[in-house]
Design a protein around this motif. Structure first.
Motif, PDB file in Angstrom:
ATOM      1  N   PHE A  49       0.849  -1.187   0.000  1.00  0.00           N
ATOM      2  CA  PHE A  49       0.000   0.000   0.000  1.00  0.00           C
ATOM      3  C   PHE A  49       0.885   1.237   0.000  1.00  0.00           C
ATOM      4  O   PHE A  49       2.093   1.151   0.239  1.00  0.00           O
ATOM      5  CB  PHE A  49      -0.931   0.015   1.219  1.00  0.00           C
ATOM      6  CG  PHE A  49      -0.196  -0.040   2.535  1.00  0.00           C
ATOM      7  CD1 PHE A  49       0.157   1.123   3.209  1.00  0.00           C
ATOM      8  CD2 PHE A  49       0.160  -1.256   3.101  1.00  0.00           C
ATOM      9  CE1 PHE A  49       0.840   1.084   4.414  1.00  0.00           C
ATOM     10  CE2 PHE A  49       0.849  -1.313   4.312  1.00  0.00           C
ATOM     11  CZ  PHE A  49       1.189  -0.140   4.969  1.00  0.00           C
ATOM     12  N   THR A  50       0.299   2.373  -0.261  1.00  0.00           N
ATOM     13  CA  THR A  50       1.073   3.617  -0.344  1.00  0.00           C
ATOM     14  C   THR A  50       0.579   4.681   0.635  1.00  0.00           C
ATOM     15  O   THR A  50       1.132   5.777   0.670  1.00  0.00           O
ATOM     16  CB  THR A  50       1.008   4.192  -1.768  1.00  0.00           C
ATOM     17  OG1 THR A  50      -0.363   4.431  -2.136  1.00  0.00           O
ATOM     18  CG2 THR A  50       1.633   3.226  -2.769  1.00  0.00           C
ATOM     19  N   ARG A  51      -0.422   4.386   1.440  1.00  0.00           N
ATOM     20  CA  ARG A  51      -0.988   5.372   2.364  1.00  0.00           C
ATOM     21  C   ARG A  51       0.042   5.744   3.433  1.00  0.00           C
ATOM     22  O   ARG A  51       0.720   4.889   4.004  1.00  0.00           O
ATOM     23  CB  ARG A  51      -2.238   4.788   3.052  1.00  0.00           C
ATOM     24  CG  ARG A  51      -2.852   5.642   4.152  1.00  0.00           C
ATOM     25  CD  ARG A  51      -3.498   6.878   3.576  1.00  0.00           C
ATOM     26  NE  ARG A  51      -4.069   7.713   4.599  1.00  0.00           N
ATOM     27  CZ  ARG A  51      -5.345   7.647   4.999  1.00  0.00           C
ATOM     28  NH1 ARG A  51      -6.162   6.754   4.469  1.00  0.00           N
ATOM     29  NH2 ARG A  51      -5.798   8.470   5.910  1.00  0.00           N
ATOM     30  N   THR A  52       0.178   7.037   3.691  1.00  0.00           N
ATOM     31  CA  THR A  52       1.060   7.522   4.754  1.00  0.00           C
ATOM     32  C   THR A  52       0.329   8.556   5.597  1.00  0.00           C
ATOM     33  O   THR A  52      -0.754   9.026   5.233  1.00  0.00           O
ATOM     34  CB  THR A  52       2.339   8.162   4.172  1.00  0.00           C
ATOM     35  OG1 THR A  52       1.974   9.220   3.279  1.00  0.00           O
ATOM     36  CG2 THR A  52       3.183   7.134   3.431  1.00  0.00           C
ATOM     37  N   PHE A  53       0.935   8.927   6.729  1.00  0.00           N
ATOM     38  CA  PHE A  53       0.370   9.911   7.643  1.00  0.00           C
ATOM     39  C   PHE A  53       1.424  10.958   7.989  1.00  0.00           C
ATOM     40  O   PHE A  53       2.620  10.669   7.965  1.00  0.00           O
ATOM     41  CB  PHE A  53      -0.112   9.248   8.930  1.00  0.00           C
ATOM     42  CG  PHE A  53      -1.249   8.291   8.743  1.00  0.00           C
ATOM     43  CD1 PHE A  53      -2.555   8.721   8.878  1.00  0.00           C
ATOM     44  CD2 PHE A  53      -1.013   6.967   8.427  1.00  0.00           C
ATOM     45  CE1 PHE A  53      -3.613   7.840   8.712  1.00  0.00           C
ATOM     46  CE2 PHE A  53      -2.063   6.079   8.256  1.00  0.00           C
ATOM     47  CZ  PHE A  53      -3.365   6.513   8.393  1.00  0.00           C
ATOM     48  N   GLY A  54       0.936  12.169   8.353  1.00  0.00           N
ATOM     49  CA  GLY A  54       1.823  13.206   8.813  1.00  0.00           C
ATOM     50  C   GLY A  54       2.616  13.849   7.686  1.00  0.00           C
ATOM     51  O   GLY A  54       2.429  13.523   6.511  1.00  0.00           O
ATOM     52  N   PRO A  55       3.495  14.783   8.053  1.00  0.00           N
ATOM     53  CA  PRO A  55       3.718  15.217   9.442  1.00  0.00           C
ATOM     54  C   PRO A  55       2.525  15.996   9.980  1.00  0.00           C
ATOM     55  O   PRO A  55       1.751  16.551   9.213  1.00  0.00           O
ATOM     56  CB  PRO A  55       4.959  16.108   9.322  1.00  0.00           C
ATOM     57  CG  PRO A  55       4.936  16.598   7.910  1.00  0.00           C
ATOM     58  CD  PRO A  55       4.362  15.491   7.088  1.00  0.00           C
ATOM     59  N   GLY A  56       2.398  15.985  11.318  1.00  0.00           N
ATOM     60  CA  GLY A  56       1.285  16.665  11.944  1.00  0.00           C
ATOM     61  C   GLY A  56       0.536  15.747  12.882  1.00  0.00           C
ATOM     62  O   GLY A  56       0.988  14.648  13.223  1.00  0.00           O
ATOM     63  N   LEU A  57      -0.638  16.193  13.290  1.00  0.00           N
ATOM     64  CA  LEU A  57      -1.410  15.464  14.285  1.00  0.00           C
ATOM     65  C   LEU A  57      -1.890  14.107  13.797  1.00  0.00           C
ATOM     66  O   LEU A  57      -1.999  13.166  14.584  1.00  0.00           O
ATOM     67  CB  LEU A  57      -2.611  16.303  14.734  1.00  0.00           C
ATOM     68  CG  LEU A  57      -2.295  17.533  15.587  1.00  0.00           C
ATOM     69  CD1 LEU A  57      -3.571  18.323  15.880  1.00  0.00           C
ATOM     70  CD2 LEU A  57      -1.624  17.118  16.900  1.00  0.00           C
ATOM     71  N   ASP A  58      -2.181  13.989  12.490  1.00  0.00           N
ATOM     72  CA  ASP A  58      -2.662  12.689  12.010  1.00  0.00           C
ATOM     73  C   ASP A  58      -1.571  11.626  12.146  1.00  0.00           C
ATOM     74  O   ASP A  58      -1.846  10.477  12.501  1.00  0.00           O
ATOM     75  CB  ASP A  58      -3.162  12.789  10.573  1.00  0.00           C
ATOM     76  CG  ASP A  58      -2.057  13.158   9.588  1.00  0.00           C
ATOM     77  OD1 ASP A  58      -1.132  13.897   9.982  1.00  0.00           O
ATOM     78  OD2 ASP A  58      -2.136  12.716   8.430  1.00  0.00           O
ATOM     79  N   GLY A  59      -0.322  12.019  11.898  1.00  0.00           N
ATOM     80  CA  GLY A  59       0.784  11.083  12.080  1.00  0.00           C
ATOM     81  C   GLY A  59       0.992  10.726  13.542  1.00  0.00           C
ATOM     82  O   GLY A  59       1.273   9.579  13.882  1.00  0.00           O
ATOM     83  N   LEU A  60       0.854  11.735  14.417  1.00  0.00           N
ATOM     84  CA  LEU A  60       1.011  11.507  15.851  1.00  0.00           C
ATOM     85  C   LEU A  60      -0.048  10.538  16.362  1.00  0.00           C
ATOM     86  O   LEU A  60       0.267   9.538  17.016  1.00  0.00           O
ATOM     87  CB  LEU A  60       0.935  12.839  16.596  1.00  0.00           C
ATOM     88  CG  LEU A  60       1.167  12.817  18.111  1.00  0.00           C
ATOM     89  CD1 LEU A  60       1.755  14.148  18.572  1.00  0.00           C
ATOM     90  CD2 LEU A  60      -0.123  12.544  18.884  1.00  0.00           C
TER      91      LEU A  60
END
Length: 231
Positions: A49-60
């Protein structure tokens, strides 16, 4: 007087040990969350998959869905509660204590033998990984061997504790199907399929039971030969 001094010193050592253990859990998780807030999440090796999070609150916030993070939080809270009050008799506490000890041991084994090549975005994340995957598991086992609390392992408590990793696996797969994102390559349904992931989940569950049996053996055979360090 000497006996009283020994008892007080033993209690102080007990509180100090679990206080330090709780602090290291807090430090490890805090460093991990700090790094997650400031960097884009890194894909597991060979991710489908290629989904990522952040930077920011969603990654945290996404990092709270890692098994490593959850096991360190549970271990840290139970260690902190023991530092506050060494005498804990409730089933609820001992179930969570077992979850913390067993899950942090699984975290250590799976990471160091299966996931160690997972990339880290910076040195802070690398330090957090060392604390959470090596130092805290070692302290957890040492603390169990030296201080216990003894008499906390029972079939009933292990059975209840086993629901936690099962619930984690189910929740992670459901959430992953919705977001098309998985925290570890061994849970990557897009790459392994549900059959392949199920094999890993079954193996981890068996490891959970083996560790629980190991802890029970310690209580039965080793425990009686170890003083409580508070008497």
């Amino acid at each position: 007087m000497n006996k009283e001094n020994t008892s007080e010193r033993g209690l102080l050592n007990f509180r100090l040990f679990f206080g330090v253990s709780a602090l290291l859990c807090l430090v490890g998780v805090s460093l991990e969350l700090y790094s997650a807030y400031h960097h884009k999440s890194v894909l597991p090796p060979n991710a489908g998959f290629t989904r990522t999070f952040g930077p920011g609150l969603d990654g945290l916030f996404n990092h709270f869905f890692y098994f490593t993070t959850q096991s360190n939080i549970i271990l840290g809270i139970t260690a902190f509660l023991l530092a506050l009050n060494p005498v804990r008799t409730s089933d609820q506490f001992h179930v969570w204590r077992l979850v913390g000890i067993i899950d942090i041991t699984i975290t250590c084994i799976v990471f160091n033998f299966v996931l160690k090549n997972s990339p880290r975005p910076d040195q802070i994340a690398s330090l957090a990984s060392t604390i959470q995957h090596s130092i805290n598991p070692a302290l957890a086992i040492v603390g169990w061997l030296i201080y216990g609390p003894k008499g906390s392992v029972s079939i009933k408590r292990v059975a209840i504790a086993a629901f936690i990793p099962i619930a984690y696996a189910i929740f992670t797969l459901v959430r992953g199907a919705i977001l098309v994102w998985y925290p570890y390559n061994i849970l990557d349904v897009t790459n392994l399929g549900y059959g392949g992931v199920s094999i890993y989940i079954a193996a981890i569950f068996i490891l959970f039971l083996i560790i629980a049996g190991f802890l029970a053996a310690i209580e039965r055979w080793v425990g009686p030969r170890i003083s409580t360090r508070m008497e």
